[in-house]
Scaffold this motif. Sequence first.
Motif, PDB file in Angstrom:
ATOM      1  N   UNK A  37      42.005  38.082   1.521  1.00  0.00           N
ATOM      2  CA  UNK A  37      42.183  37.034   2.408  1.00  0.00           C
ATOM      3  C   UNK A  37      41.232  37.510   4.050  1.00  0.00           C
ATOM      4  N   UNK A  38      41.284  38.695   4.153  1.00  0.00           N
ATOM      5  CA  UNK A  38      40.585  39.531   5.029  1.00  0.00           C
ATOM      6  C   UNK A  38      39.236  39.395   5.070  1.00  0.00           C
ATOM      7  N   UNK A  39      38.853  39.658   3.790  1.00  0.00           N
ATOM      8  CA  UNK A  39      37.293  39.823   3.543  1.00  0.00           C
ATOM      9  C   UNK A  39      36.585  38.493   3.184  1.00  0.00           C
ATOM     10  N   UNK A  40      37.371  37.510   2.801  1.00  0.00           N
ATOM     11  CA  UNK A  40      37.066  36.036   2.737  1.00  0.00           C
ATOM     12  C   UNK A  40      36.682  35.519   4.494  1.00  0.00           C
ATOM     13  N   UNK A  41      37.565  35.792   5.069  1.00  0.00           N
ATOM     14  CA  UNK A  41      37.427  35.072   6.425  1.00  0.00           C
ATOM     15  C   UNK A  41      36.257  36.042   7.033  1.00  0.00           C
ATOM     16  N   UNK A  42      36.463  37.463   7.126  1.00  0.00           N
ATOM     17  CA  UNK A  42      35.651  38.125   7.867  1.00  0.00           C
ATOM     18  C   UNK A  42      34.183  37.831   7.486  1.00  0.00           C
ATOM     19  N   UNK A  43      33.836  38.032   6.063  1.00  0.00           N
ATOM     20  CA  UNK A  43      32.444  37.796   5.608  1.00  0.00           C
ATOM     21  C   UNK A  43      31.918  36.439   6.082  1.00  0.00           C
ATOM     22  N   UNK A  44      32.570  35.438   5.955  1.00  0.00           N
ATOM     23  CA  UNK A  44      32.201  34.120   6.299  1.00  0.00           C
ATOM     24  C   UNK A  44      32.148  33.975   7.684  1.00  0.00           C
ATOM     25  N   UNK A  45      32.966  34.434   8.650  1.00  0.00           N
ATOM     26  CA  UNK A  45      33.106  34.441  10.084  1.00  0.00           C
ATOM     27  C   UNK A  45      31.541  35.146  10.536  1.00  0.00           C
ATOM     28  N   UNK A  46      31.354  36.227   9.845  1.00  0.00           N
ATOM     29  CA  UNK A  46      30.219  36.993  10.295  1.00  0.00           C
ATOM     30  C   UNK A  46      29.058  36.140  10.372  1.00  0.00           C
ATOM     31  N   UNK A  47      28.893  35.638   9.177  1.00  0.00           N
ATOM     32  CA  UNK A  47      27.580  34.452   8.872  1.00  0.00           C
ATOM     33  C   UNK A  47      27.782  33.583   9.715  1.00  0.00           C
ATOM     34  N   UNK A  48      28.691  32.939  10.045  1.00  0.00           N
ATOM     35  CA  UNK A  48      28.608  31.720  10.894  1.00  0.00           C
ATOM     36  C   UNK A  48      28.469  32.162  12.332  1.00  0.00           C
TER      37      UNK A  48
END
Length: 374
Positions: A62-73
């Motif tokens: 869950x952290x990887x999912x949100x972390x990776x997408x948040x960084x790109x956003x």
Amino acid sequence: MSKTMATAPRTKVLQPLHQASKSLLEQEWDKVLAEPLAEPLRDEEWGGALETIITKGGSTYPYVLLGQVLAKAADGSINTLCLQDSSLLPGARDVRMLVRNVVVPWNSSVGKPFPGTNPDPYVNNPARYKNFGEEMASKAGNRALYDSLFKIISHVESGGQEEALRFLRLILIETRVALETNKRDYVGPSRASLEDVTKVLEEFLSERSNGVRLQVVCYSVFKAFAEAFPSFGEVRSYSTNSADASGSRAGDVERIADGKVNFAIEVKDRTLTLSDVESSIMKARITDVKNLVFLVQASPLLQERDEIMKRAAHEFTRGIDVNITESISFFKTVLLLLSPEQRAALLRVVHDALHELGAHYKHVHRWVELMKSI
């Protein structure tokens, strides 16, 4: 500088990417919470996969999912497939510290939708890789979950920053759904004083909620009273998202005795109007309810006092006893009749009622925070 001079405490300053990510995450979460219902916002194509990763992805994915997408956003130049800046892929950045400094504190502040106690989730085995790829895939403990996560991250990378922003919103929608679906742990006391309970109720009700919080508390107070004094009868209420005018509902909260509603309570967290009284009296007549009470949390209590009191007096001669009272003073009177243990039980009833009546997660979260303060 003199040795006796006090040293100012150091304030942690986030690097630009982390600060931008923090602001974006909080901004998007506020938007998701501002929506009346989360369920209609779910994405038909991706919602199921996102839900699975959030609720069944353990303490890392869950952290990887949100972390990776948040960084790109937050920064479109970042390669979503890279977990560490040592990756040889173009656009590599270290997302580990972003998750540690931004996502973990946010997760804690909103009620911990993502499990795990590690303040640095990317040091967990499933995320200890430079980037997504064969090595990470071959050592995944749950290959199906990894494949689903990889598919989402790859899609976001190919879609660019705009798609990352869209998926950030979708992830937060599924996060809210998970929080509302899975009942929060109760953390209240085993006994409570009259002052403690009154203070908590006043703080909880201080924020207007279109009657939602007042309905939940009213229902809970009557229910706790009925449990303490079984001869009072059964108490019921309805979803905070439905209107009590539908079907045979007499009020927001109802007391049932001998299989019949004989006491209806309407709650208003705004000034009561003559129109409110007229409408509720008509419902009471239709449902053959003889006792109607208005619990009001507002100042002034009544908008057209003389007309309302005249209408109530008129209705009394027709068979319906209409009464109006201020909510907190009424609750306080009931609390006086309960023991410290029964008052604590009331706090638990409020917690359960928030879930039972489908209250918005922000109300649930606020109640949990108040329980921690006792």
